[in-house]
Scaffold this motif. Structure first.
Motif, PDB file in Angstrom:
ATOM      1  N   LYS A 154      28.853 -55.612 -95.455  1.00  0.00           N
ATOM      2  CA  LYS A 154      28.223 -56.770 -94.812  1.00  0.00           C
ATOM      3  C   LYS A 154      27.905 -57.898 -95.794  1.00  0.00           C
ATOM      4  CE  LYS A 154      26.156 -54.061 -91.058  1.00  0.00           C
ATOM      5  NZ  LYS A 154      24.928 -53.727 -90.304  1.00  0.00           N
ATOM      6  N   SER A 155      28.696 -57.950 -96.863  1.00  0.00           N
ATOM      7  CA  SER A 155      28.519 -59.010 -97.856  1.00  0.00           C
ATOM      8  C   SER A 155      29.243 -60.284 -97.468  1.00  0.00           C
ATOM      9  CB  SER A 155      29.037 -58.540 -99.219  1.00  0.00           C
ATOM     10  OG  SER A 155      30.442 -58.312 -99.167  1.00  0.00           O
ATOM     11  N   GLY A 156      30.145 -60.209 -96.493  1.00  0.00           N
ATOM     12  CA  GLY A 156      30.928 -61.369 -96.091  1.00  0.00           C
ATOM     13  C   GLY A 156      32.255 -61.491 -96.807  1.00  0.00           C
ATOM     14  N   ARG A 181      34.369 -65.133 -99.640  1.00  0.00           N
ATOM     15  CA  ARG A 181      33.085 -64.666 -99.104  1.00  0.00           C
ATOM     16  C   ARG A 181      32.565 -65.632 -98.045  1.00  0.00           C
ATOM     17  NH1 ARG A 181      27.571 -65.550-100.011  1.00  0.00           N
ATOM     18  NH2 ARG A 181      26.270 -63.753 -99.461  1.00  0.00           N
ATOM     19  N   THR A 233      29.592 -66.887 -95.548  1.00  0.00           N
ATOM     20  CA  THR A 233      28.131 -66.880 -95.657  1.00  0.00           C
ATOM     21  C   THR A 233      27.438 -66.678 -94.316  1.00  0.00           C
ATOM     22  OG1 THR A 233      28.061 -69.302 -95.478  1.00  0.00           O
ATOM     23  CG2 THR A 233      28.179 -68.363 -97.696  1.00  0.00           C
ATOM     24  N   SER A 236      27.841 -64.746 -90.241  1.00  0.00           N
ATOM     25  CA  SER A 236      28.581 -63.876 -89.328  1.00  0.00           C
ATOM     26  C   SER A 236      29.340 -64.717 -88.317  1.00  0.00           C
ATOM     27  CB  SER A 236      27.624 -62.939 -88.603  1.00  0.00           C
ATOM     28  OG  SER A 236      26.913 -62.118 -89.500  1.00  0.00           O
ATOM     29  N   VAL A 244      27.676 -60.645 -91.653  1.00  0.00           N
ATOM     30  CA  VAL A 244      27.007 -60.938 -92.914  1.00  0.00           C
ATOM     31  C   VAL A 244      25.530 -60.593 -92.781  1.00  0.00           C
ATOM     32  CG1 VAL A 244      26.434 -62.704 -94.613  1.00  0.00           C
ATOM     33  CG2 VAL A 244      28.630 -62.785 -93.418  1.00  0.00           C
ATOM     34  N   GLN A 262      22.130 -61.217 -94.267  1.00  0.00           N
ATOM     35  CA  GLN A 262      21.530 -62.183 -95.174  1.00  0.00           C
ATOM     36  C   GLN A 262      20.238 -61.643 -95.783  1.00  0.00           C
ATOM     37  OE1 GLN A 262      21.238 -65.559 -92.440  1.00  0.00           O
ATOM     38  NE2 GLN A 262      22.981 -66.502 -93.443  1.00  0.00           N
TER      39      GLN A 262
END
Length: 344
Positions: A48-50, A84, A86, A88, A115, A117
């Motif tokens: 889920k880091s993007g 990446r 930033t 979803s 993502v 956050q």
């Protein structure tokens, strides 16, 4: 014998020229061969880091141009790139493969990215006294602030103070340096700014006709570009003459003042209960929420000034073009902020 040599020389020259011509034709044919068999795959990170890794391949391609579906483009000669995201969302990604001769072929796929956050900056307003000077500065003075406002902004704890776990920005009816009212305007300029993400504030708004509280942002380049070229994002505005109506707006060149691109939502108890005011900001959109309910979306693009760092402003104005006439019986009112957080 001389004639034979000359004929041989001419023959060799013609053969050499013919060979060059054939070679050049072959090179042109190679350069004019378009890329074929283009494929594009995506591997989305599971943390889920993007992060998404894209792999593009094509016959006869020497470079690949990626459009990540959010206004960002990147050239990748190898056809492999990790990007990446930033925020979803579902993104339509396009790649264009190019041959040595400049011919192209394109292909698109959709990727869904989640993502998670985390907070990169916050003020919880838990320490009593003046606001944290490492996080906040002040705009000071009167002069109307471009809107014919009537308050004088100070840096006194009479007008901005933390107590019982909230920041209170207090507007008062009092004579001060030639003005009939005082208030405060805090800003994170030169202390904190950010580009893209989510900003969220939990606040209770001041009551009283003529009050004009705001939680908003300006572009870092305001000193050089000026306003509205720097861009403005109004996360929350409220005016006492229109109780419980929340405004979410952006301003830029061609959309200043009353020409801002905005919308409103009516809520209950804006001045007696805390509500959460949020903006989610990316390269493709600026979305406005109250209590997690979306009420306004602005499409962002590279032609707008909303692709740079912005700083945060908290203030309560009085009167002016938007606030309108102040109730003659007004004495004081406060905007209380429980917290403000920035996520990326």
């Amino acid at each position: 014998m001389m004639v034979i040599k000359i004929v041989k020389a001419i023959g060799c020259s013609l053969l050499f020229i013919s060979t060059l011509a054939c070679g050049k034709k072959g090179g042109d044919e190679a350069n004019n061969t378009p890329p074929t068999n283009l494929s594009l795959t995506a591997t989305v990170s599971t943390d889920k880091s993007g992060h998404v890794t894209f792999t593009a391949t094509a016959t006869n391609a020497i470079s690949y141009d990626f459009d990540f579906g959010n206004g960002v483009f990147q050239l990748a000669p190898s056809g492999i790139v990790t990007y990446r995201y930033t925020a979803s969302g579902m993104y339509t990604v396009n790649v264009t493969a190019k041959s040595a001769g400049g011919q192209t072929i394109s292909k698109s796929i959709q990727v869904t990215v989640t993502v998670e956050q985390s907070v990169i900056w916050a003020d919880e307003f838990d320490t009593a006294g003046a606001p944290n000077s490492a996080k906040w500065g002040y705009d000071l003075g009167a002069g109307g602030w471009g809107n014919n406002e009537l308050q004088y902004y100070t840096n006194r704890t009479d007008n901005a103070v933390i107590s019982n776990g909230t920041l209170k920005i207090i507007a008062k009816a009092e004579n001060y340096n030639g003005s009939a009212y005082t208030s405060a305007r805090l800003l994170s300029k030169d202390k904190f700014s950010f580009k893209y993400g989510k900003i969220e504030a939990r606040a209770k708004l001041p009551a009283g006709v003529g009050t004009w509280p705001a939680i908003w942002m300006l572009g870092n380049n305001i000193t050089t570009a000026g306003w509205p070229a720097c861009g403005e994002i109004d996360i929350m505005e409220h005016v006492g003459k229109e109780l419980n109506k929340i405004f979410g707006t952006v301003h830029y060149i061609g959309h200043s003042g009353s020409g801002g691109v905005g919308n409103t939502v009516t809520i209950s108890n804006a001045t007696t209960e805390f509500h959460i005011y949020t903006v989610e900001w990316s390269a493709t959109s600026i979305r406005f929420f109250v209590d997690n309910q979306l009420f306004h979306t602005v499409n962002n693009s590279s032609s707008l000034p909303f692709n740079q760092n912005f700083f945060i402003i908290l203030n309560v104005a009085l009167g002016g073009n938007f606030g309108g006439p102040i109730d003659p019986a007004f004495s004081s009112a406060a905007m209380e902020i429980d917290y403000i957080r920035v996520y990326q």
